[in-house]
Design a protein around this motif. Structure first.
Motif, mmCIF file in Angstrom:
data_model
loop_
_atom_site.group_PDB
_atom_site.id
_atom_site.type_symbol
_atom_site.label_atom_id
_atom_site.label_comp_id
_atom_site.label_asym_id
_atom_site.label_seq_id
_atom_site.Cartn_x
_atom_site.Cartn_y
_atom_site.Cartn_z
ATOM 1 N N LEU A 273 0.838 -1.208 0.000
ATOM 2 C CA LEU A 273 0.000 0.000 0.000
ATOM 3 C C LEU A 273 0.867 1.250 0.000
ATOM 4 C CD1 LEU A 273 -2.840 -0.867 2.550
ATOM 5 C CD2 LEU A 273 -2.957 -0.831 0.066
ATOM 6 N N ARG A 274 1.917 1.177 0.794
ATOM 7 C CA ARG A 274 2.825 2.334 0.848
ATOM 8 C C ARG A 274 3.435 2.578 -0.534
ATOM 9 N NH1 ARG A 274 3.147 1.183 6.484
ATOM 10 N NH2 ARG A 274 4.321 -0.718 6.135
ATOM 11 N N GLU A 275 3.796 1.478 -1.208
ATOM 12 C CA GLU A 275 4.331 1.599 -2.580
ATOM 13 C C GLU A 275 3.322 2.293 -3.488
ATOM 14 O OE1 GLU A 275 7.214 -0.252 -4.332
ATOM 15 O OE2 GLU A 275 7.952 0.298 -2.333
ATOM 16 N N LEU A 276 2.047 1.971 -3.267
ATOM 17 C CA LEU A 276 0.988 2.555 -4.105
ATOM 18 C C LEU A 276 0.627 3.972 -3.657
ATOM 19 C CD1 LEU A 276 -1.517 -0.489 -4.364
ATOM 20 C CD2 LEU A 276 0.052 0.313 -6.129
ATOM 21 N N GLY A 277 1.245 4.394 -2.552
ATOM 22 C CA GLY A 277 0.956 5.728 -2.032
ATOM 23 C C GLY A 277 -0.342 5.792 -1.246
ATOM 24 N N LEU A 278 -0.798 4.626 -0.776
ATOM 25 C CA LEU A 278 -2.044 4.596 0.005
ATOM 26 C C LEU A 278 -1.718 4.384 1.483
ATOM 27 C CD1 LEU A 278 -4.165 2.313 -2.372
ATOM 28 C CD2 LEU A 278 -4.418 4.785 -2.056
ATOM 29 N N ASP A 279 -2.574 4.927 2.334
ATOM 30 C CA ASP A 279 -2.343 4.832 3.770
ATOM 31 C C ASP A 279 -3.393 3.898 4.386
ATOM 32 O OD1 ASP A 279 -1.206 5.362 6.181
ATOM 33 O OD2 ASP A 279 -2.182 7.307 6.473
ATOM 34 N N PHE A 280 -3.058 3.300 5.508
ATOM 35 C CA PHE A 280 -4.106 2.534 6.187
ATOM 36 C C PHE A 280 -4.306 3.017 7.615
ATOM 37 C CE2 PHE A 280 -1.578 -0.473 8.687
ATOM 38 C CZ PHE A 280 -0.352 -0.503 8.008
ATOM 39 N N VAL A 281 -5.517 2.788 8.098
ATOM 40 C CA VAL A 281 -5.943 3.341 9.388
ATOM 41 C C VAL A 281 -5.273 2.579 10.535
ATOM 42 C CG1 VAL A 281 -7.958 3.865 10.834
ATOM 43 C CG2 VAL A 281 -8.158 3.908 8.334
ATOM 44 N N GLY A 282 -4.803 3.320 11.526
ATOM 45 C CA GLY A 282 -4.236 2.679 12.717
ATOM 46 C C GLY A 282 -2.860 2.092 12.487
ATOM 47 N N SER A 283 -2.135 2.604 11.502
ATOM 48 C CA SER A 283 -0.839 2.000 11.168
ATOM 49 C C SER A 283 0.202 2.224 12.278
ATOM 50 C CB SER A 283 -0.321 2.557 9.838
ATOM 51 O OG SER A 283 -0.285 3.964 9.890
ATOM 52 N N ARG A 284 -0.072 3.160 13.190
ATOM 53 C CA ARG A 284 0.924 3.453 14.238
ATOM 54 C C ARG A 284 0.624 2.748 15.558
ATOM 55 N NH1 ARG A 284 0.059 8.120 11.482
ATOM 56 N NH2 ARG A 284 -1.621 8.688 12.882
ATOM 57 N N VAL A 285 -0.493 2.009 15.616
ATOM 58 C CA VAL A 285 -0.858 1.372 16.896
ATOM 59 C C VAL A 285 -1.129 -0.118 16.697
ATOM 60 C CG1 VAL A 285 -1.774 3.459 17.995
ATOM 61 C CG2 VAL A 285 -3.266 2.085 16.538
ATOM 62 N N ASP A 286 -1.288 -0.812 17.807
ATOM 63 C CA ASP A 286 -1.544 -2.257 17.747
ATOM 64 C C ASP A 286 -2.887 -2.522 17.064
ATOM 65 O OD1 ASP A 286 -1.405 -4.986 18.212
ATOM 66 O OD2 ASP A 286 -2.273 -4.837 20.238
ATOM 67 N N GLY A 287 -2.872 -3.488 16.152
ATOM 68 C CA GLY A 287 -4.117 -3.863 15.480
ATOM 69 C C GLY A 287 -4.148 -5.364 15.246
ATOM 70 N N VAL A 288 -5.333 -5.942 15.168
ATOM 71 C CA VAL A 288 -5.400 -7.374 14.888
ATOM 72 C C VAL A 288 -4.775 -7.638 13.519
ATOM 73 C CG1 VAL A 288 -7.330 -8.042 16.371
ATOM 74 C CG2 VAL A 288 -7.811 -7.118 14.099
ATOM 75 N N GLU A 289 -4.208 -8.834 13.385
ATOM 76 C CA GLU A 289 -3.387 -9.143 12.215
ATOM 77 C C GLU A 289 -4.207 -9.407 10.961
ATOM 78 O OE1 GLU A 289 -3.120 -10.450 15.234
ATOM 79 O OE2 GLU A 289 -1.163 -9.710 15.895
ATOM 80 N N HIS A 290 -5.514 -9.586 11.104
ATOM 81 C CA HIS A 290 -6.282 -10.031 9.936
ATOM 82 C C HIS A 290 -7.115 -8.943 9.272
ATOM 83 C CE1 HIS A 290 -9.239 -10.369 13.162
ATOM 84 N NE2 HIS A 290 -10.201 -10.483 12.266
ATOM 85 N N VAL A 291 -6.965 -7.703 9.739
ATOM 86 C CA VAL A 291 -7.807 -6.613 9.192
ATOM 87 C C VAL A 291 -6.941 -5.416 8.805
ATOM 88 C CG1 VAL A 291 -9.699 -4.998 9.689
ATOM 89 C CG2 VAL A 291 -9.741 -7.288 10.694
ATOM 90 N N ILE A 292 -7.231 -4.840 7.641
ATOM 91 C CA ILE A 292 -6.574 -3.589 7.261
ATOM 92 C C ILE A 292 -7.611 -2.705 6.564
ATOM 93 C CG2 ILE A 292 -5.675 -4.181 4.959
ATOM 94 C CD1 ILE A 292 -2.917 -3.117 6.004
ATOM 95 N N GLN A 293 -7.628 -1.438 6.938
ATOM 96 C CA GLN A 293 -8.574 -0.503 6.310
ATOM 97 C C GLN A 293 -7.769 0.533 5.540
ATOM 98 O OE1 GLN A 293 -11.021 1.877 8.983
ATOM 99 N NE2 GLN A 293 -12.713 1.805 7.527
ATOM 100 N N VAL A 294 -8.011 0.568 4.255
ATOM 101 C CA VAL A 294 -7.221 1.410 3.367
ATOM 102 C C VAL A 294 -8.001 2.668 3.016
ATOM 103 C CG1 VAL A 294 -5.905 1.431 1.217
ATOM 104 C CG2 VAL A 294 -6.454 -0.763 2.323
ATOM 105 N N ILE A 295 -7.338 3.818 3.111
ATOM 106 C CA ILE A 295 -7.968 5.072 2.696
ATOM 107 C C ILE A 295 -7.727 5.240 1.193
ATOM 108 C CG2 ILE A 295 -7.977 7.587 3.014
ATOM 109 C CD1 ILE A 295 -9.012 6.132 5.454
#
Ligand SMILES: Cc1ncc(COP(=O)(O)O)c(C=O)c1O
Length: 371
Positions: A273-295
């Motif tokens: 996602l970073r390569e694509l220039g996209l960000d995901f929510v909560g990237s700086r804090v602990d998150g469950v391993e099976h979910v990613i939310q992309v803006i």
């Protein structure tokens, strides 16, 4: 081999997961076991044994005594029972729920006149705010989810529980997105009540659990017979309960490996996602391993979901309401995403996912986003 639509990639485990073979086998085994667990005859008692055994196994897996386990028709009912059941007995006190709860907590909270606990820019509950609110008094119960269903962000549940305990306030956590994915020990978390649902970790739909502290006084929401120690009336859904338990056992015994692979997938998706220039929510804090939310700036989440679907990949916008319509995310609004609250898509994976699935997901997302 997981049933599904041939040739498609399923990346919507946070909405629901395919049935694990262990759950399927157990349910098939019980299809013809028709006795009512409340009946005194042998047919009934055979079913009672299955219920008792299921309760004991859930209790062992969650680190609680069996009498604390209440089987429900799913996460929604477990959360309703926690909030409505407790508040019915404590109507002079206030309920607080976080601003990022699943609609079944949020909307139930609204009905009960609940206050909303704000979150910071990472989606984490503001502990100072909570502390001040509890110090001011009048609060009887707090409900904060363990992990968020849209972005996977994990709340500091132990700290929240400690703040509540010190103030003599009952604490409930909706653990629908963590149970079966991460180790969850109810007492270690400090929760007085904890909810989860079978279908998020490979059990059947329409079955869940509320774990309740034995001494907690609460009313039943479904009144009728005395099932579930008077906490939830209605003839038990034996097959679903036993199927959920088989899935939970499989999930717990395979958790180390499944979690490791899920983390590798999240790392992969995050770096792509970073390569694509996209960000995901909560990237700086602990998150469950099976979910990613992309803006997806400039693209409505709904359109991205449809675009990916047309490319053979099932994802979602984060939460779908019962009608199948999608709406702006109250979670992203609460975090402060403003107009981007409608420009996000959730990818989630689980027990039957393979690396090639998330790779296909990233490719489809890149193609839809014109990257
Ligand atoms: C965090 C959370 N809570 C509650 C629910 C509701 O559970 P159920 O679908 O079993 O009613 C869900 C399901 O999406 C969820 O993700």
């Amino acid at each position: 081999m997981v049933a599904g639509v041939a040739g498609r990639v399923y990346l919507d485990y946070a909405a629901t997961a395919p049935l694990r073979p262990q759950a399927r086998a157990r349910m098939v085994e019980l299809l013809d076991q028709f006795g009512n667990p409340s009946s005194v005859h042998a047919e009934g008692q055979a079913s009672r044994i299955v219920m008792d055994e299921s309760r004991r196994r859930v209790a062992d897996l969650m680190g609680v005594r069996a009498e604390r386990v209440v089987f429900t028709s799913g996460g929604t009912e477990a959360n309703n029972l926690a909030l409505r059941g407790f508040m019915a007995k404590n109507s002079s006190k206030r309920l607080l729920v976080s601003a990022v709860e699943h609609d079944c907590v949020r909307n139930t909270g609204k009905v009960l006149g609940a206050g909303e606990i704000p979150v910071d820019s990472n989606g984490i509950v503001k502990l100072d705010w909570l502390q001040d609110a509890l110090t001011a008094g009048g609060v009887g119960m707090v409900s904060v989810m363990h992990a968020n269903n849209e972005n996977g962000v994990v709340q500091p549940v132990q700290e929240i529980a400690a703040i509540c305990k010190a103030a003599g306030v009952v604490f409930h956590t909706d653990a629908v997105q963590t149970v079966g994915h991460r180790p969850v020990d109810v007492d270690a978390l400090g929760a007085d009540m904890l909810s989860f649902a079978g279908h998020k970790f490979g059990g059947p739909k329409g079955v869940g659990v509320l774990i309740v502290k034995s001494e907690l006084e609460m009313d039943a929401v479904l009144t009728g017979g005395g099932q579930e120690r008077n906490r939830r009336a209605g003839t038990e859904n034996l097959m679903a309960v036993a199927g959920m338990v088989a899935a939970l056992e499989a999930a717990v015994s395979q958790m180390t490996d499944e979690r490791k692979l899920a983390a590798q997938m999240k790392d992969y998706v995050g770096s792509e996602l970073r390569e694509l220039g996209l960000d995901f929510v909560g990237s700086r804090v602990d998150g469950v391993e099976h979910v990613i939310q992309v803006i997806t700036p400039g693209m409505r989440g709904e359109d991205v979901v449809i675009g990916m679907d047309m490319r053979g990949v099932a994802v979602s916008q984060g939460s779908a309401c019962g009608s199948g319509r999608v709406k702006e995310s109250h979670v992203l609004q609460a975090i402060g995403y403003g107009e981007l609250a409608g420009q996000a898509v959730r990818l989630s994976w689980g027990w039957a996912s393979e690396m090639s699935d998330v790779m296909a997901g990233v490719r489809a997302l890149g193609s839809v986003a014109g990257k």
